[in-house]
Design a protein around this motif. Sequence first.
Motif, PDB file in Angstrom:
ATOM      1  N   HIS A   1       1.495  22.258  43.203  1.00 52.76           N
ATOM      2  CA  HIS A   1       2.172  23.366  43.892  1.00 52.76           C
ATOM      3  C   HIS A   1       2.785  24.293  42.821  1.00 52.76           C
ATOM      4  N   ALA A   2       3.485  23.763  41.923  1.00 55.32           N
ATOM      5  CA  ALA A   2       4.476  24.398  40.633  1.00 55.32           C
ATOM      6  C   ALA A   2       3.362  25.004  40.043  1.00 55.32           C
ATOM      7  N   LEU A   3       2.245  24.549  39.486  1.00 57.18           N
ATOM      8  CA  LEU A   3       1.240  25.006  38.703  1.00 57.18           C
ATOM      9  C   LEU A   3       0.683  26.161  39.226  1.00 57.18           C
ATOM     10  N   THR A   4       0.237  25.953  40.588  1.00 52.15           N
ATOM     11  CA  THR A   4      -0.132  27.216  41.552  1.00 52.15           C
ATOM     12  C   THR A   4       0.620  28.357  41.521  1.00 52.15           C
ATOM     13  N   ARG A   5       1.808  28.345  41.651  1.00 49.68           N
ATOM     14  CA  ARG A   5       2.894  29.305  41.771  1.00 49.68           C
ATOM     15  C   ARG A   5       2.863  30.154  40.347  1.00 49.68           C
ATOM     16  N   LEU A   6       2.991  29.423  39.398  1.00 54.58           N
ATOM     17  CA  LEU A   6       2.951  29.857  38.133  1.00 54.58           C
ATOM     18  C   LEU A   6       1.766  30.603  37.612  1.00 54.58           C
TER      19      LEU A   6
END
Length: 389
Positions: free
Chosen positions: A204-209
């Motif tokens: 989820h964190a990488l997707t937002r980045l």
Amino acid sequence: MLEDRLIRERADWEAGRVRVVRGGKRLARNRHNLQAVQLTEGQWRKRWEVERWFLTADGESGKRYGNETIRVTPDGEVSLKLPATLARLANAKHGRYVLTDAVVFHHRGAEWADRINANRAVAYRIHLDVERGRWYLTASWTIPPVKAIPLDQVRRGGLIGVDTNADHLAAWRLDEHGNPCGEPLRFFYDLSGNAQHRDAQVRHALTRLLRWAVRHSLSIAIEDLDFAAEKTREKHGRRKRFRKLISGMPVSKLRARLVSMAAELGITIVAVDPAYTSKWGAEHWQKPMVTPHRKPTRHDAAGIAIGRRALGHRIRRRTAPPHDDQSDRRGHRTAQAAGAARGREGTRPRIPGPRTRSAQTGYGANAGDQDAQHRSERPTEPVQLTLSP
């Protein structure tokens, strides 16, 4: 030879003869050698029929979870889009039929989850295994080849510097001259709980980045960290807390995930040397970026240092100008200027006359004499000023 083959194909087409064996030529030949393959006619017939019991659907990028016909959610729920003639059999909204059991991908499940969360195309095939008596769902996709892009092209337009930490990613956007733009962003993740929870948090964190990078069409600069040989007691002694901290950082998982997900979206990743990025970033950039409405951390400043190193600039900012109590007041600006800016290293031009309204005529005559100032270089031209009485 081609003409002879064309004649045979035309003859089969005119006669309506189709030379296709569903299940393969090997299964067809086993029918005539049942004893050799140790099968009965009933067992062979079942395998022959099972080869026709399958359902497949190609994926499409942009559709929800990468496939509209056979949809698999991150939780493993499988639903089928029924045709109009079978819409009466639907047990969910919009003419969909939801299967009872959920599916789990043990092999390359992380890559599959990355694709469906980004709505990338995934093809599915539902088939029956006769020997085990179980239904299986197979997912497949095509990985595009990774293209090597020149570094000058990557630096054009700036990039995003990302600092990896134990519980979040600190990112700051920089232009091509190394100037921080906008506000820093932090993408948090929680690594407590079971493996599925940790995996989902990182994804989820990488997707937002990556969505932020796609929105601005920018590349991403990240540290080339590797703690495999740097978390031992021989390296850090009795610093148990620090060793535990770096051991808990998902460095390899983040790097592998980021590269694979960025390749799908066409985003370039720049890996830089991680030496002293946090230390120098906090020393040179944390305090100058403080505003009444912004309190950057040392991790945010490290993102600036990583981005400047990827752009080919020095991490250290320019030398600060002299204090206000000196005669020439403020000098050049400390912010990074463009490479083509003229006179960016020059001194302020001397304006004839008194510096303040209260100063009398004749004061400040030596203001243009830079030899008297504490400078690292001598002036290029000596200035001689003559005042009229």
